[in-house]
Design a protein around this motif. Structure first.
Motif, PDB file in Angstrom:
ATOM      1  N   GLU A 192       0.861  -1.186   0.000  1.00  0.00           N
ATOM      2  CA  GLU A 192       0.000   0.000   0.000  1.00  0.00           C
ATOM      3  C   GLU A 192       0.894   1.232   0.000  1.00  0.00           C
ATOM      4  OE1 GLU A 192      -3.958   1.567   2.310  1.00  0.00           O
ATOM      5  OE2 GLU A 192      -2.257   0.908   3.531  1.00  0.00           O
ATOM      6  N   SER A 193       0.883   1.979  -1.087  1.00  0.00           N
ATOM      7  CA  SER A 193       1.780   3.135  -1.228  1.00  0.00           C
ATOM      8  C   SER A 193       1.513   4.198  -0.171  1.00  0.00           C
ATOM      9  CB  SER A 193       1.641   3.734  -2.627  1.00  0.00           C
ATOM     10  OG  SER A 193       2.081   2.829  -3.610  1.00  0.00           O
ATOM     11  N   ALA A 194       0.260   4.353   0.232  1.00  0.00           N
ATOM     12  CA  ALA A 194      -0.079   5.414   1.182  1.00  0.00           C
ATOM     13  C   ALA A 194       0.616   5.219   2.528  1.00  0.00           C
ATOM     14  CB  ALA A 194      -1.597   5.472   1.379  1.00  0.00           C
ATOM     15  N   THR A 195       0.766   3.964   2.961  1.00  0.00           N
ATOM     16  CA  THR A 195       1.331   3.690   4.285  1.00  0.00           C
ATOM     17  C   THR A 195       2.735   3.104   4.250  1.00  0.00           C
ATOM     18  OG1 THR A 195       0.351   1.467   4.307  1.00  0.00           O
ATOM     19  CG2 THR A 195      -0.969   3.272   5.224  1.00  0.00           C
ATOM     20  N   GLY A 196       3.145   2.568   3.089  1.00  0.00           N
ATOM     21  CA  GLY A 196       4.430   1.893   3.025  1.00  0.00           C
ATOM     22  C   GLY A 196       4.400   0.499   3.637  1.00  0.00           C
ATOM     23  N   HIS A 197       3.205  -0.076   3.797  1.00  0.00           N
ATOM     24  CA  HIS A 197       3.046  -1.385   4.411  1.00  0.00           C
ATOM     25  C   HIS A 197       2.542  -2.417   3.407  1.00  0.00           C
ATOM     26  CE1 HIS A 197       2.369   0.544   8.663  1.00  0.00           C
ATOM     27  NE2 HIS A 197       3.641   0.566   8.285  1.00  0.00           N
ATOM     28  N   TRP A 211       4.414 -12.121  11.461  1.00  0.00           N
ATOM     29  CA  TRP A 211       5.621 -11.872  10.672  1.00  0.00           C
ATOM     30  C   TRP A 211       5.427 -10.689   9.718  1.00  0.00           C
ATOM     31  CZ3 TRP A 211       5.670 -12.121   5.359  1.00  0.00           C
ATOM     32  CH2 TRP A 211       4.652 -12.844   4.723  1.00  0.00           C
ATOM     33  N   VAL A 212       4.210 -10.498   9.199  1.00  0.00           N
ATOM     34  CA  VAL A 212       3.939  -9.345   8.334  1.00  0.00           C
ATOM     35  C   VAL A 212       3.951  -8.061   9.163  1.00  0.00           C
ATOM     36  CG1 VAL A 212       2.335  -8.280   6.705  1.00  0.00           C
ATOM     37  CG2 VAL A 212       2.593 -10.769   6.740  1.00  0.00           C
ATOM     38  N   LYS A 213       3.346  -8.110  10.352  1.00  0.00           N
ATOM     39  CA  LYS A 213       3.375  -6.938  11.228  1.00  0.00           C
ATOM     40  C   LYS A 213       4.814  -6.553  11.573  1.00  0.00           C
ATOM     41  CE  LYS A 213      -1.050  -8.015  13.502  1.00  0.00           C
ATOM     42  NZ  LYS A 213      -1.678  -8.402  14.794  1.00  0.00           N
ATOM     43  N   THR A 214       5.639  -7.537  11.859  1.00  0.00           N
ATOM     44  CA  THR A 214       7.041  -7.269  12.188  1.00  0.00           C
ATOM     45  C   THR A 214       7.763  -6.639  11.012  1.00  0.00           C
ATOM     46  OG1 THR A 214       7.111  -9.105  13.763  1.00  0.00           O
ATOM     47  CG2 THR A 214       9.220  -8.324  12.900  1.00  0.00           C
ATOM     48  N   PHE A 215       7.502  -7.150   9.824  1.00  0.00           N
ATOM     49  CA  PHE A 215       8.138  -6.574   8.633  1.00  0.00           C
ATOM     50  C   PHE A 215       7.692  -5.131   8.442  1.00  0.00           C
ATOM     51  CE2 PHE A 215       8.740  -5.581   4.187  1.00  0.00           C
ATOM     52  CZ  PHE A 215       9.982  -6.122   3.906  1.00  0.00           C
ATOM     53  N   ASN A 216       6.401  -4.866   8.561  1.00  0.00           N
ATOM     54  CA  ASN A 216       5.899  -3.502   8.409  1.00  0.00           C
ATOM     55  C   ASN A 216       6.489  -2.572   9.467  1.00  0.00           C
ATOM     56  OD1 ASN A 216       4.306  -4.103   6.168  1.00  0.00           O
ATOM     57  ND2 ASN A 216       2.464  -4.504   7.393  1.00  0.00           N
ATOM     58  N   GLU A 222      10.314   3.287   4.372  1.00  0.00           N
ATOM     59  CA  GLU A 222      10.724   4.619   4.826  1.00  0.00           C
ATOM     60  C   GLU A 222      12.223   4.813   4.666  1.00  0.00           C
ATOM     61  OE1 GLU A 222      10.574   8.402   6.079  1.00  0.00           O
ATOM     62  OE2 GLU A 222       8.780   7.143   5.896  1.00  0.00           O
ATOM     63  N   ALA A 223      13.007   3.771   4.932  1.00  0.00           N
ATOM     64  CA  ALA A 223      14.463   3.873   4.836  1.00  0.00           C
ATOM     65  C   ALA A 223      14.939   4.078   3.408  1.00  0.00           C
ATOM     66  CB  ALA A 223      15.103   2.609   5.417  1.00  0.00           C
ATOM     67  N   MET A 224      14.096   3.781   2.420  1.00  0.00           N
ATOM     68  CA  MET A 224      14.490   3.926   1.019  1.00  0.00           C
ATOM     69  C   MET A 224      14.242   5.330   0.482  1.00  0.00           C
ATOM     70  SD  MET A 224      13.191   0.220  -0.360  1.00  0.00           S
ATOM     71  CE  MET A 224      14.062  -1.287   0.116  1.00  0.00           C
ATOM     72  N   ILE A 225      13.432   6.115   1.165  1.00  0.00           N
ATOM     73  CA  ILE A 225      13.208   7.496   0.755  1.00  0.00           C
ATOM     74  C   ILE A 225      14.510   8.283   0.943  1.00  0.00           C
ATOM     75  CG2 ILE A 225      11.919   9.609   1.217  1.00  0.00           C
ATOM     76  CD1 ILE A 225      10.253   7.377  -0.061  1.00  0.00           C
ATOM     77  N   GLY A 226      14.858   9.033  -0.089  1.00  0.00           N
ATOM     78  CA  GLY A 226      16.093   9.815  -0.049  1.00  0.00           C
ATOM     79  C   GLY A 226      17.302   9.087  -0.590  1.00  0.00           C
TER      80      GLY A 226
END
Length: 564
Positions: A192-197, A211-216, A222-226
């Motif tokens: 989901e582009s809006a949340t990054g999840h 495991w999905v919650k942990t990944f999100n 967020e770390a890829m922005i910039g």
């Protein structure tokens, strides 16, 4: 009165002996009718690379690493003349076809979107208003998705029926995860582009697994922005210009040349990541998390992981197939595959894994780039042509709204080449659809824009000759397709009639239909095969290798030549 053909009654042992003797006799005469099924792998990994043209694997082969694409091209069965045997060549139909073995004619996914004749509204391929988002707001549009529009079943469903396999399907695109995974996977997850999840819907589960919650929560998007996207290799290793004609820009940039920076804009959320190699990296890390979290390949049954890498498509739409960007994102995906395959080897063992890799379509060169190479590239103003068509019909048959989906002014709406007649108007005017189709066809072919035009009855009756006609027929679904289908000329994509940027796909021509198909694993013979092979042949070939029933609407055939 004639006696029995047997002079004495048959005892059970004698019956067994005669049966075995008969079987042996037949075997000597005809040979074994079925080879013993191969040992099932612990894990099947089904990979789609969105917009991976076949020629990329030839053009860039010398720049690939040993453990990436070369693992499959050099140690697997490489179908070098694989083709889509239908049109339109678009993401949703591609993902629905490669694992079902059926074309849109059968599975009903005729495009990413089509016009629903029953509701009078556009229909998105995996939209489902009866489900809610999971991992996002319940009413978020991104979460209201399921495979209910897909007709039939996939290899994923057959593996579940045969073995009770655990199936997980992932992609940054909802349709890329949902359509290959079948009707009841253990999970289907998309970005989901809006949340990054990564999210899913209530069709699959009421709550995301831990495991999905942990990944999100790791906030990798967020770390890829910039981050900055530099060329992987020296500039001289990229033979085409970095500012080729028709190239677009990434979000927030004013140039189409390297280096590129990932810039987040409020309205797009994290979508800017997806047009860069960082999008593929994000999905590769999520794939590892899925294997760990679901313990795929660790049980007594074969499991299935479907992974669709979409960033090549986002990038290719902006820059085209001959750009530095298309080359670089493919080279970086090769390195990402090398890392992923090494992980699979360590976690499960490559000897215990079967891999199939393909693409959902190719892509047309940017028309301006085609023109720079002396080809007939064009961006015809199809929207304006539809206005002209409406006016021509009014002149010929009188005032009326001749098409469904028409906007203000009765302007016809062309959806992936399909136009839908407003049949009550035709009945009122006592016009047979074939009469209108004949008029529209002659008008269309007089414009110089269209290669061919096909009517509904013609397609349903199988009266579309040649390779192009056959592909259009295979892509035509009687329930969902339009009343008339237009095919534009080669190297032409819809536009404004003026020079523009970016490109697309969807045609029945080879730059869109010729894609790689690779099989890797102990069931397959290594080699390059230039045999005729269609996207609908993947499912039966993989099913035969696994020793399971092919999907019910499968129209392809297994390539027995590559099976051990």
């Amino acid at each position: 009165m004639g006696g029995s053909v047997y002079s004495t009654p048959l005892t059970p042992n004698l019956m067994k002996f005669k049966f075995l003797a008969c079987a042996l006799s037949l075997s000597l005469c005809f040979g074994s009718t079925h080879a013993a099924p191969p040992k099932a792998p612990k894990l099947v990994v089904a990979i789609v690379v969105d917009q991976l043209r076949y020629d990329y694997l030839e053009r860039f082969h010398h720049q690939f690493t040993e453990g990436g694409f070369r693992l499959l091209t050099d140690q697997g069965a490489f179908m070098t003349f694989a083709q889509y045997d239908y049109s339109p060549t678009i993401t949703a139909p591609g993902h629905a076809s490669y694992f079902s073995g059926s074309p849109p004619m059968a599975h009903g996914i005729i495009g990413n979107e089509w016009f629903d004749k029953r509701t009078g509204q556009p229909m998105y391929c995996v939209s489902d208003p009866d489900v809610t988002g999971v991992g996002t707001a319940p009413d978020a549009k991104a979460g209201k998705m399921s495979p209910r529009n897909f007709i039939g079943a996939t290899v994923a469903d057959q593996m579940r029926l045969h073995w009770g396999s655990k199936v997980v399907a992932i992609s940054v695109k909802d349709r890329g995860a949902i359509l290959p995974g079948g009707k009841k996977p253990a999970g289907a997850y998309w970005f989901e582009s809006a949340t990054g999840h990564f999210i899913t819907s209530s069709y699959y589960m009421p709550e995301l697994p831990d495991w999905v919650k942990t990944f999100n929560d790791s906030k990798q998007a967020e770390a890829m922005i910039g981050q900055t996207w530099e060329r992987l290799l020296d500039e001289k290793e990229y033979p085409t210009p970095d500012d080729g004609a028709g190239e677009s820009q990434l979000t927030g940039e004013s140039t189409s040349t390297f280096p590129h920076k990932v810039i987040k804009e409020e309205k797009d959320g994290y979508e800017s990541i997806l047009s860069t190699p960082f999008g593929n990296q994000l999905l590769a890390e999520f794939a590892k998390a899925a294997i760990e979290g679901e313990k795929l390949g660790q049980g007594s049954r074969p499991d299935l992981l479907c992974v669709s890498f979409s960033s090549n498509d986002y990038c290719g739409h902006k820059f085209g197939p001959y750009s530095h960007e298309a080359q670089d994102i493919t080279l970086r995906l090769d390195r990402q595959f090398a890392d992923f395959f090494a992980y699979l080897d360590k976690k499960v063992g490559l000897a215990n894994i079967a891999i199939v890799l393909t693409a959902d379509h190719g892509v047309c060169p940017a028309p301006e780039y085609a023109q720079s190479q002396g080809l007939d590239g064009a961006r015809p103003a199809v929207s304006d042509l539809m206005n002209e068509l409406q006016n021509k019909l009014v002149e010929r048959f009188g005032p009326g709204r001749y098409f469904l989906g028409a906007k203000i002014g009765f302007k016809p709406r062309l959806t992936d080449g399909n136009l839908y007649y407003n049949h009550p108007v035709l009945v009122e005017k006592q016009l047979a659809p074939e009469t209108v189709t004949a008029f529209v066809r002659e008008w269309a072919l007089s414009t110089g824009v269209f290669h061919a035009v096909y009517g509904r009855e013609q397609l349903l009756d199988g009266r579309a000759p040649g390779v192009i006609g056959q592909r259009v027929m295979n892509g035509f679904n009687g329930e969902r397709s339009g009343d008339i289908v237009f095919v534009q000329k080669p190297f032409a994509i819809p536009g404004s009639g003026k020079p523009g940027t970016g490109t697309t796909h969807g045609s029945p021509f080879s730059y869109d239909t010729h894609i790689p198909v690779l099989f890797y694993g102990s069931a397959f013979k290594t080699g390059r095969y230039a045999d005729e092979f269609h996207i609908t042949d993947i499912a039966p070939t993989l099913s035969a290798a696994l020793g399971i029933q092919e999907p019910p609407s499968c129209m392809g055939k297994p390539m027995v030549k590559i099976l051990k």
